[in-house]
Design a protein around this motif. Structure first.
Motif, PDB file in Angstrom:
ATOM      1  N   ARG A  25      39.796  30.661  24.914  1.00 18.54           N
ATOM      2  CA  ARG A  25      39.313  31.929  24.358  1.00 18.54           C
ATOM      3  C   ARG A  25      38.525  32.791  25.350  1.00 18.54           C
ATOM      4  NH1 ARG A  25      42.681  31.111  21.055  1.00 18.54           N
ATOM      5  NH2 ARG A  25      42.358  30.422  18.928  1.00 18.54           N
ATOM      6  N   TYR A  26      38.465  32.391  26.612  1.00 21.73           N
ATOM      7  CA  TYR A  26      37.680  33.132  27.595  1.00 21.73           C
ATOM      8  C   TYR A  26      38.183  34.563  27.726  1.00 21.73           C
ATOM      9  CZ  TYR A  26      35.716  34.697  31.989  1.00 21.73           C
ATOM     10  OH  TYR A  26      35.053  35.418  32.938  1.00 21.73           O
ATOM     11  N   VAL A  27      37.237  35.502  27.706  1.00 21.07           N
ATOM     12  CA  VAL A  27      37.514  36.911  27.984  1.00 21.07           C
ATOM     13  C   VAL A  27      36.345  37.408  28.836  1.00 21.07           C
ATOM     14  CG1 VAL A  27      37.794  39.235  27.028  1.00 21.07           C
ATOM     15  CG2 VAL A  27      38.757  37.260  25.806  1.00 21.07           C
ATOM     16  N   VAL A  28      36.643  37.980  29.976  1.00 16.59           N
ATOM     17  CA  VAL A  28      35.599  38.468  30.877  1.00 16.59           C
ATOM     18  C   VAL A  28      34.648  39.389  30.119  1.00 16.59           C
ATOM     19  CG1 VAL A  28      35.141  39.813  32.971  1.00 16.59           C
ATOM     20  CG2 VAL A  28      37.117  38.279  32.881  1.00 16.59           C
ATOM     21  N   GLU A  29      33.348  39.134  30.284  1.00 16.04           N
ATOM     22  CA  GLU A  29      32.272  39.926  29.681  1.00 16.04           C
ATOM     23  C   GLU A  29      32.270  39.917  28.152  1.00 16.04           C
ATOM     24  OE1 GLU A  29      29.894  40.878  31.639  1.00 16.04           O
ATOM     25  OE2 GLU A  29      31.007  40.464  33.466  1.00 16.04           O
ATOM     26  N   ARG A  30      33.031  39.044  27.524  1.00 10.62           N
ATOM     27  CA  ARG A  30      33.045  38.938  26.061  1.00 10.62           C
ATOM     28  C   ARG A  30      32.720  37.519  25.598  1.00 10.62           C
ATOM     29  NH1 ARG A  30      33.905  43.698  22.900  1.00 10.62           N
ATOM     30  NH2 ARG A  30      34.721  45.197  24.374  1.00 10.62           N
ATOM     31  N   HIS A  31      33.509  36.584  26.104  1.00 12.24           N
ATOM     32  CA  HIS A  31      33.362  35.184  25.681  1.00 12.24           C
ATOM     33  C   HIS A  31      33.298  34.318  26.931  1.00 12.24           C
ATOM     34  CE1 HIS A  31      34.601  36.899  21.916  1.00 12.24           C
ATOM     35  NE2 HIS A  31      35.833  37.098  22.330  1.00 12.24           N
ATOM     36  N   HIS A  49      30.742  32.027  22.249  1.00  9.05           N
ATOM     37  CA  HIS A  49      29.768  33.046  22.629  1.00  9.05           C
ATOM     38  C   HIS A  49      30.373  34.430  22.383  1.00  9.05           C
ATOM     39  CE1 HIS A  49      28.466  35.695  26.103  1.00  9.05           C
ATOM     40  NE2 HIS A  49      27.368  35.574  25.386  1.00  9.05           N
ATOM     41  N   LEU A  50      29.615  35.281  21.714  1.00 11.39           N
ATOM     42  CA  LEU A  50      30.043  36.650  21.460  1.00 11.39           C
ATOM     43  C   LEU A  50      29.084  37.588  22.171  1.00 11.39           C
ATOM     44  CD1 LEU A  50      30.571  36.317  17.606  1.00 11.39           C
ATOM     45  CD2 LEU A  50      32.315  36.126  19.385  1.00 11.39           C
ATOM     46  N   ASP A  51      29.507  38.146  23.298  1.00 12.40           N
ATOM     47  CA  ASP A  51      28.642  39.066  24.013  1.00 12.40           C
ATOM     48  C   ASP A  51      28.660  40.413  23.297  1.00 12.40           C
ATOM     49  OD1 ASP A  51      26.845  39.896  25.900  1.00 12.40           O
ATOM     50  OD2 ASP A  51      28.082  39.342  27.605  1.00 12.40           O
ATOM     51  N   ALA A  52      27.687  41.256  23.609  1.00 10.08           N
ATOM     52  CA  ALA A  52      27.568  42.557  22.956  1.00 10.08           C
ATOM     53  C   ALA A  52      27.061  43.589  23.951  1.00 10.08           C
ATOM     54  CB  ALA A  52      26.606  42.447  21.774  1.00 10.08           C
ATOM     55  N   MET A  53      27.333  44.847  23.687  1.00 10.05           N
ATOM     56  CA  MET A  53      26.832  45.925  24.543  1.00 10.05           C
ATOM     57  C   MET A  53      25.307  45.927  24.561  1.00 10.05           C
ATOM     58  SD  MET A  53      29.290  47.348  26.043  1.00 10.05           S
ATOM     59  CE  MET A  53      28.992  49.022  26.526  1.00 10.05           C
ATOM     60  N   VAL A  54      24.708  45.620  23.437  1.00 12.48           N
ATOM     61  CA  VAL A  54      23.256  45.470  23.340  1.00 12.48           C
ATOM     62  C   VAL A  54      22.994  43.977  23.396  1.00 12.48           C
ATOM     63  CG1 VAL A  54      21.215  45.828  21.914  1.00 12.48           C
ATOM     64  CG2 VAL A  54      23.034  47.557  21.949  1.00 12.48           C
ATOM     65  N   GLY A  55      22.385  43.496  24.484  1.00 16.55           N
ATOM     66  CA  GLY A  55      22.218  42.064  24.708  1.00 16.55           C
ATOM     67  C   GLY A  55      21.642  41.295  23.543  1.00 16.55           C
ATOM     68  N   ALA A  58      24.047  39.901  20.942  1.00 17.51           N
ATOM     69  CA  ALA A  58      24.965  38.819  21.299  1.00 17.51           C
ATOM     70  C   ALA A  58      24.672  37.580  20.457  1.00 17.51           C
ATOM     71  CB  ALA A  58      24.831  38.486  22.779  1.00 17.51           C
ATOM     72  N   VAL A  59      25.691  36.773  20.260  1.00 16.98           N
ATOM     73  CA  VAL A  59      25.558  35.538  19.489  1.00 16.98           C
ATOM     74  C   VAL A  59      25.962  34.372  20.385  1.00 16.98           C
ATOM     75  CG1 VAL A  59      26.339  34.247  17.470  1.00 16.98           C
ATOM     76  CG2 VAL A  59      26.079  36.743  17.331  1.00 16.98           C
ATOM     77  N   CYS A  60      25.087  33.395  20.489  1.00 18.26           N
ATOM     78  CA  CYS A  60      25.359  32.221  21.322  1.00 18.26           C
ATOM     79  C   CYS A  60      26.409  31.315  20.677  1.00 18.26           C
ATOM     80  CB  CYS A  60      24.077  31.429  21.549  1.00 18.26           C
ATOM     81  SG  CYS A  60      22.853  32.282  22.540  1.00 18.26           S
ATOM     82  N   ALA A  61      27.126  30.588  21.510  1.00 12.41           N
ATOM     83  CA  ALA A  61      28.154  29.667  21.033  1.00 12.41           C
ATOM     84  C   ALA A  61      27.561  28.572  20.147  1.00 12.41           C
ATOM     85  CB  ALA A  61      28.885  29.050  22.215  1.00 12.41           C
TER      86      ALA A  61
END
Length: 158
Positions: A25-31, A49-55, A58-61
């Motif tokens: 599921r890896y996506v650069v700058e996302r997961h 891990h769900l990254d977000a524009m506003v840090g 974000a939700v940790c794995a």
């Protein structure tokens, strides 16, 4: 690329599962991080891990795995591992990452006896007490008295 090595069967199982999750599921700058959480019935629950524009958004794995576990079962939670997948520009392999401070607090709220996989001095993953990584956990009044396992840990730390 493969999962980091571990010194015991539970660590190896969880690290391999977390690695497979993030590798798929890896996506650069996302997961970038996958987590696997083992319950007392032997089931493994996964988080991404769900990254977000506003840090802060974000939700940790590990939080995702905790949510998945609580949706699936009320069984006690035993151990958790998280693996960070390298960016395409990085030459280092995937690596085990310990839970951030927020996840340490959250996981201990739901599983005071939880173990976590960390990298030992020999470079291999190994299980340690999560409470040992956060010996002065915040204990508020929201839910009443702390869980017995946490209270016992607190007494032994004195």
């Amino acid at each position: 690329m493969s999962a980091p090595e571990c010194g015991d069967e539970i660590s190896q199982r969880l690290v391999a599962a977390a690695y497979e999750t993030i590798a798929a599921r890896y996506v650069v700058e996302r997961h970038q991080i996958g987590a696997a959480l083992l319950d007392a019935d032997g089931a493994v629950h996964f988080g991404l891990h769900l990254d977000a524009m506003v840090g802060r958004a974000a939700v940790c794995a590990e939080a995702g795995a905790l949510s998945a576990a609580r949706l699936a079962t009320s069984a006690p939670l035993v151990a958790v591992a998280a693996v960070r997948y390298p960016k395409p520009t990085e030459t280092a392999p995937a690596r085990i990452v310990p839970p951030c401070g927020l996840c340490r607090e959250l996981l201990l709220d739901y599983a005071p006896g939880l173990a976590v996989v960390v990298t030992g001095t020999d470079g291999a993953g190994r299980l340690v007490s999560l409470a040992g990584l956060l010996p002065h956990k915040y204990v508020g009044t929201k839910w009443g008295a702390p869980a017995p396992a946490l209270a016992e840990h607190t007494r032994t730390a004195l």
